[in-house]
Design a protein around this motif. Structure first.
Motif, PDB file in Angstrom:
ATOM      1  N   MET A  65     -30.690  58.742  27.083  1.00  0.00           N
ATOM      2  CA  MET A  65     -30.920  60.029  27.742  1.00  0.00           C
ATOM      3  C   MET A  65     -32.329  60.077  28.318  1.00  0.00           C
ATOM      4  SD  MET A  65     -28.049  61.570  27.559  1.00  0.00           S
ATOM      5  CE  MET A  65     -28.501  63.168  28.199  1.00  0.00           C
ATOM      6  N   ALA A  66     -33.290  59.516  27.604  1.00  0.00           N
ATOM      7  CA  ALA A  66     -34.671  59.495  28.095  1.00  0.00           C
ATOM      8  C   ALA A  66     -34.747  58.717  29.403  1.00  0.00           C
ATOM      9  CB  ALA A  66     -35.597  58.883  27.049  1.00  0.00           C
ATOM     10  N   PHE A  98     -33.316  60.943  32.341  1.00  0.00           N
ATOM     11  CA  PHE A  98     -34.173  62.022  32.834  1.00  0.00           C
ATOM     12  C   PHE A  98     -35.478  61.497  33.429  1.00  0.00           C
ATOM     13  CE2 PHE A  98     -31.720  64.728  29.770  1.00  0.00           C
ATOM     14  CZ  PHE A  98     -31.193  65.576  30.709  1.00  0.00           C
ATOM     15  N   THR A 126     -28.859  66.638  26.256  1.00  0.00           N
ATOM     16  CA  THR A 126     -29.234  65.587  25.304  1.00  0.00           C
ATOM     17  C   THR A 126     -28.541  65.800  23.967  1.00  0.00           C
ATOM     18  OG1 THR A 126     -31.365  65.326  26.395  1.00  0.00           O
ATOM     19  CG2 THR A 126     -31.173  64.443  24.168  1.00  0.00           C
ATOM     20  N   ILE A 164     -38.141  65.671  23.524  1.00  0.00           N
ATOM     21  CA  ILE A 164     -37.058  64.682  23.589  1.00  0.00           C
ATOM     22  C   ILE A 164     -37.655  63.286  23.679  1.00  0.00           C
ATOM     23  CG2 ILE A 164     -35.054  63.870  24.901  1.00  0.00           C
ATOM     24  CD1 ILE A 164     -34.703  66.818  25.866  1.00  0.00           C
ATOM     25  N   ALA A 165     -38.696  63.133  24.487  1.00  0.00           N
ATOM     26  CA  ALA A 165     -39.358  61.829  24.613  1.00  0.00           C
ATOM     27  C   ALA A 165     -39.940  61.379  23.281  1.00  0.00           C
ATOM     28  CB  ALA A 165     -40.453  61.907  25.677  1.00  0.00           C
ATOM     29  N   LYS A 213     -35.881  72.817  30.967  1.00  0.00           N
ATOM     30  CA  LYS A 213     -36.077  72.315  29.605  1.00  0.00           C
ATOM     31  C   LYS A 213     -34.868  72.609  28.717  1.00  0.00           C
ATOM     32  CE  LYS A 213     -41.114  72.724  29.841  1.00  0.00           C
ATOM     33  NZ  LYS A 213     -41.181  72.578  31.280  1.00  0.00           N
ATOM     34  N   GLN A 215     -31.978  70.309  29.587  1.00  0.00           N
ATOM     35  CA  GLN A 215     -32.197  68.973  29.040  1.00  0.00           C
ATOM     36  C   GLN A 215     -31.866  68.932  27.550  1.00  0.00           C
ATOM     37  OE1 GLN A 215     -35.846  66.838  29.715  1.00  0.00           O
ATOM     38  NE2 GLN A 215     -35.958  67.561  31.840  1.00  0.00           N
ATOM     39  N   THR A 268     -39.244  60.607  34.300  1.00  0.00           N
ATOM     40  CA  THR A 268     -40.552  61.231  34.100  1.00  0.00           C
ATOM     41  C   THR A 268     -40.472  62.740  33.911  1.00  0.00           C
ATOM     42  OG1 THR A 268     -40.878  61.421  36.479  1.00  0.00           O
ATOM     43  CG2 THR A 268     -41.764  59.446  35.410  1.00  0.00           C
ATOM     44  N   LEU A 291     -38.693  64.217  31.800  1.00  0.00           N
ATOM     45  CA  LEU A 291     -38.184  64.436  30.450  1.00  0.00           C
ATOM     46  C   LEU A 291     -39.062  65.414  29.678  1.00  0.00           C
ATOM     47  CD1 LEU A 291     -36.014  63.494  28.417  1.00  0.00           C
ATOM     48  CD2 LEU A 291     -37.614  61.735  27.694  1.00  0.00           C
TER      49      LEU A 291
END
Length: 186
Positions: free
Chosen positions: A12-13, A16, A149, A24-25, A142, A145, A18, A20
């Motif tokens: 998933m990272a 998405f 995710t 999540i990162a 956000k 995401q 940059t 992200l």
């Protein structure tokens, strides 16, 4: 074969890139397993915010012929991510966005956003997406995401929304694709 949420988070990272959302990162880069098991270390939402977050997550990933966000445990995932992987300032757009959606629901529909119809909730999310509520776009990007995710790293998302093949077959570059064909995951 056990599904590894950390591997799914890494995928998933990459999707998405940059843009992200930082929590999540951080979770994707962590060397701890399992990332999202257990309750959050501290509550993030008020009861009203939690109910709205849950309702809106189901609007982003609704139940269709496969289970939706609630069945996949997305609300719990979101609270865990914000409690355990987000810095206090990273929680602010989500909390402020939920409060802005609640305020707009009261103004437009004279009822709490959790009591709004699915169509009204979709309209409220659209206003956020189009940045027509305070900090709406920041919230929407956000929040979406987190929902996507959480869903696609859940067992339901991996095994029911996608065709899960623990040992995929041969590569077939001429495989027929038609609308509705599921994406394979392994």
């Amino acid at each position: 074969m056990r599904l590894d949420r950390r591997d799914a988070l890494a995928g998933m990272a990459a999707m998405f890139g940059t843009a992200l959302f930082a929590p999540i990162a951080r979770a994707a880069a962590a060397q701890v397993t399992p990332i999202s098991d257990g309750p959050p270390s501290a509550p993030v939402f008020t009861a009203e915010q939690r109910a709205l977050m849950t309702a809106l997550s189901e609007r982003i990933m609704p139940t269709t012929d496969t289970p939706g966000a609630i069945a996949a445990g997305v609300p719990e995932f979101i609270e865990k991510m914000l409690a355990d992987w987000a810095m206090p300032e990273e929680r602010k757009p989500i909390l402020a966005g939920l409060d802005a959606i609640e305020t707009r629901s009261q103004a437009d529909f004279q009822l709490p956003a959790t009591k709004a119809s699915p169509e009204q909730q979709d309209a409220l999310l659209t206003l956020a997406m189009e940045d027509k509520i305070p900090d709406g776009l920041s919230f929407f990007d956000k929040f979406r995401q987190l929902v996507i995710t959480g869903y696609f790293t859940s067992e339901i998302g991996i095994t029911q929304e996608r065709d899960y093949l623990p040992v995929p077959g041969r590569y077939d570059g001429a495989h027929r694709y038609s609308p509705g064909t599921k994406v394979f995951s392994s």
